[in-house]
Design an enzyme around this catalytic site. Structure first.
Site, PDB file in Angstrom:
ATOM      1  N   LYS A 253      21.999  69.071  67.074  1.00 23.22           N
ATOM      2  CA  LYS A 253      21.864  70.138  66.078  1.00 23.22           C
ATOM      3  C   LYS A 253      21.158  71.364  66.662  1.00 23.22           C
ATOM      4  O   LYS A 253      20.907  72.323  65.939  1.00 23.22           O
ATOM      5  CB  LYS A 253      21.073  69.622  64.880  1.00 23.22           C
ATOM      6  CG  LYS A 253      21.660  68.370  64.243  1.00 23.22           C
ATOM      7  CD  LYS A 253      20.734  67.822  63.163  1.00 23.22           C
ATOM      8  CE  LYS A 253      21.249  66.508  62.582  1.00 23.22           C
ATOM      9  NZ  LYS A 253      20.318  65.947  61.577  1.00 23.22           N
TER      10      LYS A 253
ATOM     11  N   ARG B  82      12.558  61.829  81.551  1.00 25.25           N
ATOM     12  CA  ARG B  82      13.433  62.178  82.673  1.00 25.25           C
ATOM     13  C   ARG B  82      14.308  63.343  82.218  1.00 25.25           C
ATOM     14  O   ARG B  82      14.844  63.324  81.106  1.00 25.25           O
ATOM     15  CB  ARG B  82      14.302  61.008  83.109  1.00 25.25           C
ATOM     16  CG  ARG B  82      15.423  61.433  84.065  1.00 25.25           C
ATOM     17  CD  ARG B  82      16.184  60.259  84.636  1.00 25.25           C
ATOM     18  NE  ARG B  82      15.370  59.560  85.618  1.00 25.25           N
ATOM     19  CZ  ARG B  82      15.850  58.627  86.454  1.00 25.25           C
ATOM     20  NH1 ARG B  82      17.130  58.311  86.425  1.00 25.25           N
ATOM     21  NH2 ARG B  82      15.055  58.026  87.293  1.00 25.25           N
TER      22      ARG B  82
ATOM     23  N   ARG C  16      17.263  51.543  86.444  1.00 26.40           N
ATOM     24  CA  ARG C  16      16.020  50.923  86.877  1.00 26.40           C
ATOM     25  C   ARG C  16      14.773  51.551  86.245  1.00 26.40           C
ATOM     26  O   ARG C  16      13.890  50.846  85.753  1.00 26.40           O
ATOM     27  CB  ARG C  16      15.914  50.960  88.408  1.00 26.40           C
ATOM     28  CG  ARG C  16      16.678  49.855  89.116  1.00 26.40           C
ATOM     29  CD  ARG C  16      17.135  50.281  90.505  1.00 26.40           C
ATOM     30  NE  ARG C  16      18.130  51.332  90.417  1.00 26.40           N
ATOM     31  CZ  ARG C  16      19.437  51.089  90.231  1.00 26.40           C
ATOM     32  NH1 ARG C  16      19.856  49.856  90.156  1.00 26.40           N
ATOM     33  NH2 ARG C  16      20.291  52.082  90.141  1.00 26.40           N
ATOM     34  N   THR C  17      14.683  52.875  86.264  1.00 25.11           N
ATOM     35  CA  THR C  17      13.453  53.512  85.776  1.00 25.11           C
ATOM     36  C   THR C  17      13.258  53.255  84.284  1.00 25.11           C
ATOM     37  O   THR C  17      12.193  52.818  83.846  1.00 25.11           O
ATOM     38  CB  THR C  17      13.490  55.030  86.053  1.00 25.11           C
ATOM     39  OG1 THR C  17      13.662  55.241  87.456  1.00 25.11           O
ATOM     40  CG2 THR C  17      12.192  55.688  85.607  1.00 25.11           C
TER      41      THR C  17
ATOM     42  N   HIS D 260       9.603  62.344  91.444  1.00 24.81           N
ATOM     43  CA  HIS D 260       9.825  61.024  90.858  1.00 24.81           C
ATOM     44  C   HIS D 260       8.622  60.162  91.278  1.00 24.81           C
ATOM     45  O   HIS D 260       8.754  59.255  92.106  1.00 24.81           O
ATOM     46  CB  HIS D 260      11.134  60.436  91.374  1.00 24.81           C
ATOM     47  CG  HIS D 260      11.663  59.302  90.553  1.00 24.81           C
ATOM     48  ND1 HIS D 260      10.912  58.659  89.590  1.00 24.81           N
ATOM     49  CD2 HIS D 260      12.877  58.665  90.555  1.00 24.81           C
ATOM     50  CE1 HIS D 260      11.629  57.706  89.039  1.00 24.81           C
ATOM     51  NE2 HIS D 260      12.827  57.687  89.606  1.00 24.81           N
TER      52      HIS D 260
END
Length: 314
Positions: free
Chosen positions: A92, A113, A63-64, A141
């Site tokens: 890497k 996030r 959703r986000t 959030h």
């Protein structure tokens, strides 16, 4: 005042819901109303044409991530997306700071996030362009809390004076934590914190409630308070946040909202859930008038459209 608030938001990082004042939230909600109307009318917007957003999601998201990307496209802008670790320079050994500097040179705003608490604030210190927190560890959030409060406003017309229950993982759940902190910007009648003892609210959150004069009560069972509630916010147990899998197994399945458990509820009770759900919210609740969680998810696009517009253009 609205014009002043709009300009104050321009260029701002959004790391915590408490980075915004109530007036700024209300301005955001007014803008979201306009965005929602445009979406419903099928109007094409070009407010962010020429702008680029970078989505840097170091944790899974549905959703986000998708609603931020949809929001940018709906505004006429574009986005670039950081690939999974195996397909990017992180494989890497590239560090977070260098990844953020790279994205900062390509985009006008970064949505991040990360599994680590404080990662979004660190990214904001590194980047010159605005950074929006799409969720960091167990902490914040903010845009989910914006959606939650906006949904209550759409459902009941106001947030002040309501009896609100927050049920579930209040210790590790960043959505629940941000929602509770967001309520401190308003004047709820009473806040019920409903959880097993192992998942109770952290002390710093309770201290913020006390500091801001929010009347709250910690209870172990929904049955005791369901008849009092205007809003019930349900969250899943955050299995991925538990430091010890054994501790998760001890609380797994310890609460569940069903149609039967809502028999004593007010007729206009609004049930929210940030999703995804597991087994804490039964499917038979979906058919009740109380279920607002899918509309809540749909409001993610207009809210994030409004936020991107205000942060990038004012």
């Amino acid at each position: 005042m609205n014009q002043r608030v709009s300009m104050v938001l321009r260029g701002r990082d959004v790391i915590s819901i408490l980075d915004l004042e109530r007036g700024e939230l209300e301005r955001l909600f007014e803008e979201a109303d306009l965005m929602l109307r445009a979406l419903e009318e099928g109007r094409r917007l070009r407010l962010l044409e020429g702008y680029v957003m970078a989505t840097a999601f170091f944790e899974p998201s549905t959703r986000t991530k998708l609603s931020f990307q949809a929001a940018m496209l709906r505004l006429g802008g574009a986005y670039i997306d950081l690939p999974p670790e195996h397909a990017s320079s992180r494989a890497k050994g590239e560090n977070l700071a260098d990844t953020i500097r790279m994205l900062d040179s390509y985009a006008d705003v970064i949505v991040i996030r990360h599994r680590l608490e404080g990662a979004a604030r660190f990214a904001a210190e590194v980047a010159e362009h605005p950074v929006i927190n799409g969720g960091d560890g167990t902490r914040d959030h903010p845009t989910q809390a914006m959606i939650d409060l906006y949904t209550i406003r759409r459902a009941l017309g106001h947030v002040d004076g309501l009896a609100v229950g927050v049920l579930g993982d209040l210790r590790y759940g960043r959505a629940a934590r941000s929602f509770i902190l967001g309520l401190t910007l308003y004047r709820p009648k009473k806040l019920y914190l409903i959880s097993p003892p192992q998942l109770s609210c952290r002390r710093e959150v309770l201290e913020k409630l006390e500091e801001r004069g929010v009347d709250y009560e910690e209870v172990a069972s929904l049955d005791k308070v369901v008849s009092e509630l205007d809003v019930l916010y349900v969250t899943r147990i955050q299995r991925e946040r538990f430091p010890d899998p054994v501790e998760y197994e001890k609380v797994r399945g310890s609460y569940r909202v069903t149609g039967e458990s809502l028999k004593g509820a007010k007729e206009n009770l609004v049930i929210l859930h940030p999703l995804p759900r597991v087994d804490e919210l039964a499917f038979d609740v979906d058919a009740t008038r109380h279920a607002w969680y899918f509309r809540q998810a749909r409001f993610g696009v207009p809210i994030r459209m409004a936020l991107l517009k205000l942060v990038l253009r004012g």
